[in-house]
Structure formats: C-alpha cells, structure tokens
Enzyme design. Sequence first.
Site, PDB file in Angstrom:
ATOM      1  N   ASP A  19       0.862  -1.328   0.054  1.00 42.44           N
ATOM      2  CA  ASP A  19       0.061  -0.086  -0.125  1.00 42.44           C
ATOM      3  C   ASP A  19       0.834   1.242  -0.060  1.00 42.44           C
ATOM      4  O   ASP A  19       2.109   1.311   0.286  1.00 42.44           O
ATOM      5  CB  ASP A  19      -0.843  -0.150   1.308  1.00 42.44           C
ATOM      6  CG  ASP A  19      -1.922   1.344   1.411  1.00 42.44           C
ATOM      7  OD1 ASP A  19      -2.502   1.727   0.383  1.00 42.44           O
ATOM      8  OD2 ASP A  19      -1.809   1.722   2.363  1.00 42.44           O
ATOM      9  N   SER A  20       0.133   2.271  -0.094  1.00 38.02           N
ATOM     10  CA  SER A  20       1.073   3.639  -0.223  1.00 38.02           C
ATOM     11  C   SER A  20       1.403   4.121   1.264  1.00 38.02           C
ATOM     12  O   SER A  20       2.270   4.822   1.437  1.00 38.02           O
ATOM     13  CB  SER A  20       0.154   4.737  -0.628  1.00 38.02           C
ATOM     14  OG  SER A  20      -1.315   4.798  -0.036  1.00 38.02           O
ATOM     15  N   CYS A  82      -3.786  -1.113  -1.874  1.00 40.42           N
ATOM     16  CA  CYS A  82      -4.023   0.204  -2.341  1.00 40.42           C
ATOM     17  C   CYS A  82      -5.103   0.424  -3.503  1.00 40.42           C
ATOM     18  O   CYS A  82      -4.746  -0.080  -4.482  1.00 40.42           O
ATOM     19  CB  CYS A  82      -2.861   0.954  -2.532  1.00 40.42           C
ATOM     20  SG  CYS A  82      -3.013   2.872  -2.903  1.00 40.42           S
ATOM     21  N   GLU A 161      -5.649   8.993   9.883  1.00 37.91           N
ATOM     22  CA  GLU A 161      -4.559   8.953  10.378  1.00 37.91           C
ATOM     23  C   GLU A 161      -4.025   9.684  11.448  1.00 37.91           C
ATOM     24  O   GLU A 161      -3.006   9.582  12.321  1.00 37.91           O
ATOM     25  CB  GLU A 161      -3.478   9.335   9.249  1.00 37.91           C
ATOM     26  CG  GLU A 161      -3.376   8.332   8.028  1.00 37.91           C
ATOM     27  CD  GLU A 161      -2.048   8.416   7.011  1.00 37.91           C
ATOM     28  OE1 GLU A 161      -1.072   9.072   7.407  1.00 37.91           O
ATOM     29  OE2 GLU A 161      -2.342   7.759   6.176  1.00 37.91           O
ATOM     30  N   CYS A 193     -11.522   3.165  -0.331  1.00 39.10           N
ATOM     31  CA  CYS A 193     -10.165   3.714  -0.032  1.00 39.10           C
ATOM     32  C   CYS A 193      -9.666   2.888   1.029  1.00 39.10           C
ATOM     33  O   CYS A 193     -10.648   2.634   1.992  1.00 39.10           O
ATOM     34  CB  CYS A 193     -10.185   5.334  -0.010  1.00 39.10           C
ATOM     35  SG  CYS A 193      -8.549   5.815   1.019  1.00 39.10           S
ATOM     36  N   HIS A 195      -8.592   3.599   4.120  1.00 39.50           N
ATOM     37  CA  HIS A 195      -8.668   4.251   5.253  1.00 39.50           C
ATOM     38  C   HIS A 195     -10.088   4.054   5.492  1.00 39.50           C
ATOM     39  O   HIS A 195     -10.520   4.344   6.670  1.00 39.50           O
ATOM     40  CB  HIS A 195      -8.170   5.434   5.353  1.00 39.50           C
ATOM     41  CG  HIS A 195      -6.812   5.760   5.293  1.00 39.50           C
ATOM     42  ND1 HIS A 195      -5.977   5.069   4.213  1.00 39.50           N
ATOM     43  CD2 HIS A 195      -5.604   6.404   6.016  1.00 39.50           C
ATOM     44  CE1 HIS A 195      -4.694   5.572   4.455  1.00 39.50           C
ATOM     45  NE2 HIS A 195      -4.530   6.182   5.457  1.00 39.50           N
TER      46      HIS A 195
HETATM   47  N1  DGL Z   1      -4.251   3.793   0.137  1.00 38.98           N
HETATM   48  C1  DGL Z   1      -4.574   4.726  -0.806  1.00 38.98           C
HETATM   49  C2  DGL Z   1      -5.894   4.130  -1.338  1.00 38.98           C
HETATM   50  O1  DGL Z   1      -6.852   3.323  -0.898  1.00 38.98           O
HETATM   51  C3  DGL Z   1      -5.240   6.116   0.389  1.00 38.98           C
HETATM   52  C4  DGL Z   1      -3.983   6.668   0.618  1.00 38.98           C
HETATM   53  C5  DGL Z   1      -3.313   7.360  -0.417  1.00 38.98           C
HETATM   54  O2  DGL Z   1      -3.702   8.316  -0.826  1.00 38.98           O
HETATM   55  O3  DGL Z   1      -2.269   7.128  -0.696  1.00 38.98           O
HETATM   56  O4  DGL Z   1      -6.453   4.856  -2.299  1.00 38.98           O
END
Ligand code: DGL
Length: 280
Positions: A19-20, A82, A161, A193, A195
Amino acid sequence: MSAKREQTERKSAPIGVFDSGVGGLTVAREIMRQIPNERLVYFGDTARVPYGNKSKETVTKFSRQIVRFLETQNVKAIVVACNTASAYALDEIEQELDIPVIGVVKPGAKVAAQATRNGKVGVIATAGTISSKIYTEYIQGINPDIYVVGKACPLFVPLVEEGLLKDPVTDEIAMRYLSELKDIDIDTLILGCTHYPLIRSTIGRIMGEHVTLVNPAYETARELKELLEKEDLLNPMEPALGTNQYQFYVSDAADKFKTFANSILKYGILSAKIINIEEY
Ligand code: DGL
C-alpha cells in the site's frame, strides 16, 4: 528437489501485500482474520504517501518498484491493497508477474453490483481512484444498467491518520462529502479507499441503514482465499512457533507506522524495517 517438496515450500511462502502507507493494514487485517495460517510481507510506502493525488505514471512506477522488492521476499502471491494503485497499476503489474496478483477494486465492484436493488451505487475514494473511473468500468461491465456515482473524499485519509475516527470534525466533513450521494438516493456505497473502513460507523450513520456499505478489504481477503485454493497455494499448516509470521517494511517513519499498526491490528508489531525502495 522433488516436485512435491517444491509445492510444499511454495504453499508456505508468504503473501506480499502493499500500500502507499498504513491504510493497507485494513486489508492485511482481513487476510489475517480470514486465512490465519498465511504468512505476510507487508510494504507501506510511507516516504511517498499519498498516492491518491499523484499521476497514473508515478503510481505505476512506485508500484512496480514495490513489486520488485516483494519478489526478493519470494512471495507466492501479491495483493495490491491500495485502491489507487489497483486503479492505476494492476494491469501492468499483472503482465509482469507469473504469480497470482489481486487488487482491491474488482472484488469490491463485484459485490456492489450484486448488492444494489435500485441500481444506484456510490463510490467514495481518493481523487485518483475516482478520476480513473475504474469502479464504474467494472460495475457496468457486470451490469451496464447500474448507475455509478463517484465522490472523492480526500480529507478522510488525514482525519483517519490523525486518529479522529470518532470526532465531530470527521462527522462534519463526512456530512458534506456524503450529502450529494444521499440526494441521489444510492442504496449501495463502496468504501473505495483503504482508510475508510476505519470510519465505517460514521459513514453508515450518515447514509442510513437502507444503504449497504461494501468494504473492498473484506471482499479482497475472501477472493484471495478462493484464488489460493484454486491455485493449490493455501498454507495448510500454522507457521512454526518463533517464525515471523508477519513482516513489515516501510520506506520511512517506521515508528509512526508501528504506532498506527498497533492501534488497529490484534497482533503487536515487533518491528517495521525501513528499506530504500528507490533501489528496486
Ligand atoms: N491507500 C490509498 C488508497 O486506497 C489512500 C491513501 C493515499 O492516497 O495514498 O487509495
């Protein structure tokens, strides 16, 4: 090595999840719950987060570097946890690899297409995922009559976060973002997403009980299990005591990652190692 022994070793190899940053831990958490025998190598790109406002080219470049790193860990499958990376880079990654790869978008889209009764589905996600129109594409590929409306909710990521999961500020912002979707009278909403499952109760309260919330993290873990079964890659045995079942790597800020991870995972994270992802 005999073919049988080779297959046994393949089955006990870890699954790579990336993931990011920290968000993909919601996906890792579902995998831990649904297929508890599996080992995981998680990579969070904490140095380069967020991906949600970056271009397709950049997200694809980053994703390919991460995949190369995960390959060095001898993973048996890769989960693109992600949504933005799944939207932008899954096709390229799939072409490059000869191990199973799964993203979070398709499993979520599939369930939403099945769940809707009035044919109106909402998607909330990062700006990148929404502008890619990937959820619309998959859902309408299943049923072209479904109306899909997307809404970017960029402030949800920093709110989560910052730990403001149950906070009036989050309520206020969610009300603003979601009012449009309420007006259209959708009956199904994809939490597109990583989060957003962490503020699911706030989103659910605002949308109302008649709206089905789809969590792609949950659906992805379910599809991953099916995929591993089909490929005869499920790990039949619990990892031996003392082996590191879950390993975490990041590109920066390991302590912050650990604090967040420990707040949402049942298992205490012993360490998160920093690697230089630009080298891959
Ligand atoms: N992990 C990203 C997503 O699910 C969210 C956070 C980001 O913008 O990197 O799209």
